[in-house]
Design a protein around this motif. Sequence first.
Motif, PDB file in Angstrom:
ATOM      1  N   PHE A 106      45.901  43.572  31.368  1.00 23.06           N
ATOM      2  CA  PHE A 106      44.700  43.876  32.140  1.00 23.06           C
ATOM      3  C   PHE A 106      43.789  44.818  31.372  1.00 23.06           C
ATOM      4  CE2 PHE A 106      42.635  46.949  34.911  1.00 23.06           C
ATOM      5  CZ  PHE A 106      41.862  46.124  35.677  1.00 23.06           C
ATOM      6  N   PHE A 113      36.042  43.370  27.279  1.00 21.93           N
ATOM      7  CA  PHE A 113      34.858  42.746  27.862  1.00 21.93           C
ATOM      8  C   PHE A 113      33.978  43.690  28.671  1.00 21.93           C
ATOM      9  CE2 PHE A 113      37.600  39.292  26.880  1.00 21.93           C
ATOM     10  CZ  PHE A 113      36.747  38.281  26.491  1.00 21.93           C
ATOM     11  N   ILE A 114      34.531  44.773  29.194  1.00 22.55           N
ATOM     12  CA  ILE A 114      33.695  45.626  30.057  1.00 22.55           C
ATOM     13  C   ILE A 114      33.471  47.001  29.440  1.00 22.55           C
ATOM     14  CG2 ILE A 114      33.525  46.730  32.290  1.00 22.55           C
ATOM     15  CD1 ILE A 114      34.789  44.451  33.584  1.00 22.55           C
ATOM     16  N   ILE A 123      41.754  53.538  30.674  1.00 20.45           N
ATOM     17  CA  ILE A 123      41.685  52.353  31.544  1.00 20.45           C
ATOM     18  C   ILE A 123      43.021  52.145  32.236  1.00 20.45           C
ATOM     19  CG2 ILE A 123      41.366  49.859  31.555  1.00 20.45           C
ATOM     20  CD1 ILE A 123      39.531  50.203  29.148  1.00 20.45           C
ATOM     21  N   MET A 124      44.094  52.272  31.444  1.00 23.59           N
ATOM     22  CA  MET A 124      45.426  52.045  32.017  1.00 23.59           C
ATOM     23  C   MET A 124      45.778  53.096  33.057  1.00 23.59           C
ATOM     24  SD  MET A 124      47.415  50.847  28.604  1.00 23.59           S
ATOM     25  CE  MET A 124      49.052  50.916  29.256  1.00 23.59           C
ATOM     26  N   PHE A 127      43.939  52.516  36.343  1.00 23.94           N
ATOM     27  CA  PHE A 127      44.486  51.366  37.063  1.00 23.94           C
ATOM     28  C   PHE A 127      45.860  51.699  37.640  1.00 23.94           C
ATOM     29  CE2 PHE A 127      46.150  46.926  37.228  1.00 23.94           C
ATOM     30  CZ  PHE A 127      45.204  46.450  38.095  1.00 23.94           C
ATOM     31  N   ILE A 278      39.944  41.315  38.637  1.00 25.49           N
ATOM     32  CA  ILE A 278      40.530  42.658  38.771  1.00 25.49           C
ATOM     33  C   ILE A 278      41.309  42.751  40.084  1.00 25.49           C
ATOM     34  CG2 ILE A 278      40.005  45.123  39.061  1.00 25.49           C
ATOM     35  CD1 ILE A 278      37.728  44.792  37.130  1.00 25.49           C
ATOM     36  N   PHE A 279      40.731  42.195  41.151  1.00 27.85           N
ATOM     37  CA  PHE A 279      41.450  42.173  42.433  1.00 27.85           C
ATOM     38  C   PHE A 279      42.801  41.486  42.264  1.00 27.85           C
ATOM     39  CE2 PHE A 279      37.371  42.136  45.227  1.00 27.85           C
ATOM     40  CZ  PHE A 279      37.139  43.438  44.856  1.00 27.85           C
ATOM     41  N   PHE A 282      45.227  43.444  40.294  1.00 23.23           N
ATOM     42  CA  PHE A 282      45.633  44.603  41.074  1.00 23.23           C
ATOM     43  C   PHE A 282      46.729  44.242  42.073  1.00 23.23           C
ATOM     44  CE2 PHE A 282      45.174  47.056  44.970  1.00 23.23           C
ATOM     45  CZ  PHE A 282      45.491  48.301  44.485  1.00 23.23           C
TER      46      PHE A 282
END
Lengths: 362, 533
Positions: A106, A113-114, A123-124, A127, A278-279, A282
């Motif tokens: 993820f 990309f973002i 990021i990790m 999340f 992402i949903f 998640f």
Amino acid sequence: MKQRLDGISNIQITFLISSAITGVTVLSLPRIASEAAGTDGVFVILIAGIVSSSILVLIALLANRFPKDTIIEYSSKIITPLPGKAAGVGLFIYLLGVSGTVLRNFADVIKGFILRQTPLEIIMILFAFTVLYMVLKGILTISKMCELFEPMVIGALGLLIILSFKNFNIENLYPLFEKGVNPYLRGTLDLLPVFLGYEILLFVFPFARNKSNVLKYSLFGFLMPLLMFVTLTFVAIGVYGADATGRSLYPTLQLAKYIVFPGAFAERFDIFFMIFWIFASFTTMSIYYYLASLSITRVFGLKNYKPFAVLMLPFVFMIGILPQNILQILDFSEYISLIGLGVLVFSMILLAISFILRKKGG
Amino acid sequence: MKIIKRSKNPKNNKVFSQNDSNSVPAEQKESLAVSTNVTENLKKFKAFLGDSADAVFREFKLGMSGIKCAIVYVDGLTDRTLINDHILKPLMYQVAIPETNTNSNPNHHELFEIIKSNAFPLGDVKEAESLDEAFLFLMSGEIVLIVDGVQKFLIGSARGWRDRGINEPQSEMVVRGPRDGFTETLRTNTALIRRRCRDPNLCIKTIRLGRRGKTDAAYIYIKGVVAQQLVEEVERRLQTIDVDIILDTGQIEQIIQDNYLTLFPQIQVTERPDKTIANLLEGRVAIMLDNSPFALIVPTTFYQYFQSPEDYYDRWILGSFARLLRLTGSLLASMTPALYIAMVSFHPGYIPTNLVLSIAATRATVPFPAFIEAILMEITFELLREAGARLPRAIGQTISIVGGLIIGDAAVRAGITSPIMIIVVAITAIASFIIPSYNAAVAVRMVRFPFMVVAASFGIYGVILFFIVICIHLVNLKSFGVDFLSPQAPFVYQDWKDFIIRFPQQMMKQRPLSYYAVDMDRRDQDDIKGTRV
């Protein structure tokens, strides 16, 4: 007053299974399929899906024999406590590994990309903390969240597929059956891990409110991603051809990028798709993370999973940070998939033994 | 249902007389036992009310008998004409005392009964045996009659005070639908509800709240429709209230809600009797308070805040369209500035090229980063809104001119902000006012500030993660045992008939499932015709 019972409802079972299956892999799925079997990927993925659904039925049968226990408990009952506990630890490692790989995969996509300049670790961590917050709320909240998000995820996938048909070229789908039966056999085996996720039934079955309907509704839950996966592969190969699809790292994102909304506020469709992906990631990671903490708690015979959920966070993070580059990530994911297949085999063995010894619980 | 373990607080039953027992010197303390003597009893009343200018003590003689009596009442809470014409007059002139007893010492108790049945022409007559009881009635606007030789008081209701009258509800205007709204008088409000539903199963129960205030609160429900557990839960939570005074239902709301560590209101507030009765018929309970024009409705789900009574009065397509608009509006109100910040500062590549060029051109002169710009403008808007809300209407217009012209135009000209930012703020503002429920709109507007912070830190990724966190929070909330995001999560497909799309009236023959209603079929009339449930 109709007494509303605690537990996971039928519809929640459907979406829980569906959420566990549709995860990070959605992005790379067409690649895996066309790598495995070229243009025949569509059929191979369908066959793998059908094989998986029959395994799902067997797993449901096994769970049904011990309606009050998770696999951690009934494996001890079937193959005596000590090997049972060992198997429980193995299951825990598998679930932990899946959480870690999902996290890393993820974060890699997000970074690519973002958020190009944000460190991977940030990021990790973000999340993982969101997932932890969710996990601490318990399985009922997780299943409600799946109910909330999964229809959106399926909807976004469907929209992506429909919009991609504009760029569809039927010639890309040929030739079929070029290399005979062999790629089918080999490919089916390669694609089995894609559908992994239904094995959560081994753990969530005792939480189900209406146990007699679990099989039916979990099959529904399996059917949705199966349909999506097959059409997605079909469309990806149809748009890019089997070769290009096999070489692209995230062909699904490529598809999304290719879509142009005339006059839309955002130039590319992939940002919309990314939100729902992402949903999906998640919910997948939350389920596995929760089950990991649940399984280790049950191995120790304890009640409260929350301390374990918190303690596991650095380990999941470490697993995620372990691979150095994308190749290692892919390798690592493959190992985890193999363990996943091992879990399936193990549950089949359990089913066989319990059948032969006529062991039944609850 | 989750139950907070707090038993009924015995301190709530503390009586009036104990309140200032410490402040009065011992020698002045009156014995609180009711005596047989009128003068003695009056003295006891005067011990408390002697300093109050609005208390009236009137001693008189009963008819021709010469028996001493007195009435006590609070001026302003009572109807003076009614007291003069219908209480004092019959007692002074018309009371018919049986002949046999006139000469001898009359039996006072018999007399008391005669007064009660023949000379006290009021509908609502009670007896009070203690001073505390008498004081409570007195303070609620009833009159106390003291008869010589009797150790109890006769209480008659002569309530009458000025109230605001029934006006159009200010916070929930509709174009189509009834225009009457609740007022500050509980009895008027219950009448407004009663008039709409002639079902004898409509129950209005009262409870007194506040140790000193002792305000009347009513919880209203329809027997046979509502789940009995829900009524008991409401009752139990109301009994946990332990404060000196309750001034508005807003205070009740804050005490009895499930979770106070949240931005989102879990109890619906309405000024409209039609909305209240519609909710009662869906199996909910309404809580009303004397002196408050707002009714609370429990349990409440999140999506109810996006529904207006008009959705049902208009044709179903219009209603459904309005609901879609409101849901979109709430997303816009909470996320537009955050998305703007994220897009401009993190992902300009996702914005169409022409648009990104024009944004860049307008932002070239702005000295702040997008986040500071957005925060500045959003706070300015909140300032204007708050200022406008408290001002008289005439000055309110000035504020809007100042806000619109000075802040909008001049800020852009001065180069403090870009015109696109003004558009973003305007969209946020308009979208937030589209939500019919005031308290939900406030929550949605507040959420956009943390959204902006995460957008400035982590771009669209942060926005999505924060959205997920809010979803987890909302999914986890409950309102009186009902899941807050019902019927979406948990998924109750029967209730989707009255969710985003408001289905045609012909198709809504069932009550919603989410609120545990007992009697599912709306057309079921058994309760009225046959036996009571």
